[in-house]
Scaffold this motif. Structure first.
Motif, PDB file in Angstrom:
ATOM      1  N   ARG A  95       0.968  68.377  64.685  1.00 26.90           N
ATOM      2  CA  ARG A  95       0.567  68.212  66.071  1.00 26.90           C
ATOM      3  C   ARG A  95       0.819  69.531  66.776  1.00 26.90           C
ATOM      4  N   GLN A 134      -3.289  66.243  67.163  1.00 25.01           N
ATOM      5  CA  GLN A 134      -2.711  65.944  65.858  1.00 25.01           C
ATOM      6  C   GLN A 134      -3.786  66.104  64.796  1.00 25.01           C
ATOM      7  N   HIS A 178      -6.891  64.018  66.520  1.00 21.94           N
ATOM      8  CA  HIS A 178      -6.491  63.021  67.518  1.00 21.94           C
ATOM      9  C   HIS A 178      -5.892  63.770  68.698  1.00 21.94           C
ATOM     10  N   PHE A 223      -4.250  64.403  72.485  1.00 25.68           N
ATOM     11  CA  PHE A 223      -3.309  63.811  73.426  1.00 25.68           C
ATOM     12  C   PHE A 223      -3.380  64.604  74.723  1.00 25.68           C
ATOM     13  N   CYS A 240      10.051  59.007  69.166  1.00 24.32           N
ATOM     14  CA  CYS A 240       8.666  59.023  69.660  1.00 24.32           C
ATOM     15  C   CYS A 240       8.437  60.211  70.592  1.00 24.32           C
ATOM     16  N   HIS A 241       7.236  60.789  70.533  1.00 20.77           N
ATOM     17  CA  HIS A 241       6.854  61.861  71.427  1.00 20.77           C
ATOM     18  C   HIS A 241       6.168  61.283  72.671  1.00 20.77           C
ATOM     19  N   ASP A 244       3.320  60.286  74.630  1.00 25.15           N
ATOM     20  CA  ASP A 244       1.915  60.077  74.264  1.00 25.15           C
ATOM     21  C   ASP A 244       1.039  59.680  75.447  1.00 25.15           C
ATOM     22  N   THR A 298      -0.361  60.591  79.364  1.00 23.53           N
ATOM     23  CA  THR A 298      -0.568  61.753  80.224  1.00 23.53           C
ATOM     24  C   THR A 298      -1.234  61.328  81.519  1.00 23.53           C
ATOM     25  N   SER A 337       3.186  64.732  80.865  1.00 25.46           N
ATOM     26  CA  SER A 337       3.314  63.780  79.760  1.00 25.46           C
ATOM     27  C   SER A 337       4.505  62.850  79.970  1.00 25.46           C
ATOM     28  N   HIS A 394       6.849  59.425  77.973  1.00 22.92           N
ATOM     29  CA  HIS A 394       7.062  58.383  76.969  1.00 22.92           C
ATOM     30  C   HIS A 394       6.646  57.044  77.591  1.00 22.92           C
TER      31      HIS A 394
END
Length: 334
Positions: free
Chosen positions: A188, A198, A213, A215, A282-283, A285, A287, A294, A296
């Motif tokens: 990513r 990603q 993919h 983000f 977890c990042h 994801d 936005t 960004s 969580h």
């Protein structure tokens, strides 16, 4: 048994009494170290002294059943066929053996082979860092050399895959995984317009178009998806992934040299609520479509849930963005 008796009984184990102690001695007894003993003879004398001392205090030791001598002789004989420079680690109980091999680019790879009590009739287990399942046909005659030969064959089959990903890791700012392993097929990376993408690279055809993919805010990711759909046939296998992305999508990939200590937050990767990149693994994801910050999922939900003017409809909650105060929404966590 004296040192000379041992050498007479196991001549195949001792290359030369005046040579440097082989690495497998350290794995077998776990007592002497190379700095203490310059020759095999010194090593064996120290070993005998320690064993004699242990025998005199045998009441303080619990007897541990050992496999028959043929078990050790078989393994050591097979390691001799492989070559001792390929041996990385052998614990004192022979529960596993770690071997190492360098590929054509000098990258070091290791394979950990679990040795079961019923070896060689019982098939060993294998732990290896490869991007595809490690396969081999086991037979007790071939033994460890058979596994190591299969390991080397599979290393040679994924050289181009690793070349492509090494080039990407050296060029782009990689968000995930933070510490790539040889088995990882995804990266990513950051794009200069505060979007990250990603990429999943094919092991069989690493130079071909990877899976994408995106983000980021839909106002930025939708045009990129449309552009990729229109121009995917322009992907050039002779060029790097970074060059292809910049040429086809018309957006720069953030380079490692451009990060200049600013951290991931400089590119909009940190969560604007908790100011962390990872939360429970977890990042961020989600936005905001307005400010491109960004979040969580759990962080944004907790923020919106605490607002007096937020509203929930079905599985979604709506409220003010914690960064720009414009309308934002997210799913209610399960």
């Amino acid at each position: 048994m004296s040192v000379l008796d041992f050498c007479t009984e196991f001549p195949w184990l001792i290359p030369s009494l005046n040579s440097k102690p082989p690495r497998y001695f350290h794995g077998l007894v776990g007592i002497a170290i190379e700095q203490e003993c310059s020759t095999v003879l010194e090593y064996m004398r120290k070993f005998q002294a320690v064993c004699t001392s242990a025998h005199s205090k045998q009441d303080s030791f619990r007897e541990i059943p050992l496999p028959p001598a043929s078990f050790f002789k078989s393994i050591l004989s097979q390691l001799e066929d492989i070559g001792w420079p390929k041996v990385f680690e052998i614990p004192s109980d022979f529960a596993y053996i770690t071997l190492q091999e360098s590929d054509v680019k000098g990258r070091l790879h290791k394979i950990k082979i679990g040795i079961p009590p019923g070896y060689p009739e019982e098939e060993p287990t294998v732990d290896v860092d490869l991007p595809r399942e490690f396969q081999f046909s086991w037979n007790s005659v071939g033994g460890l050399p058979l596994i190591f030969a299969a390991f080397k064959d599979q290393l040679s089959s994924v050289q181009q895959f690793w070349d492509v990903l090494d080039d990407l890791d050296e060029t782009a700012v990689v968000l995930d995984p933070q510490h790539p392993e040889r088995r990882h097929k995804t990266r990513r990376i950051f794009l200069s317009n505060h979007v990250n993408v990603q990429l999943t690279v094919s092991v069989e055809h690493p130079c071909n178009l990877p899976q994408f993919h995106f983000f980021g805010p839909s106002s930025l990711t939708t045009p990129l998806n449309n552009c990729l759909t229109e121009k995917y046939q322009d992907w050039d296998p002779e060029q790097s992934i970074v060059n292809n992305i910049e040429r086809i999508l018309g957006v720069e990939v953030v380079k490692r040299s451009a990060q200049s200590g600013g951290g991931n937050e400089e590119w909009g990767a940190e969560c604007a609520v908790c100011y962390s990149l990872l939360l429970d693994g977890c990042h961020p994801d989600l936005t905001c479509d307005h400010c491109s910050q960004s979040f969580h999922l759990n962080c944004l939900y907790e923020w919106l849930h605490g607002l007096p003017n937020s509203r929930q409809s079905m599985k979604f909650i709506f409220g003010d963005c914690p960064y720009c105060s414009r309308l934002i929404s997210c799913k209610v966590p399960a």
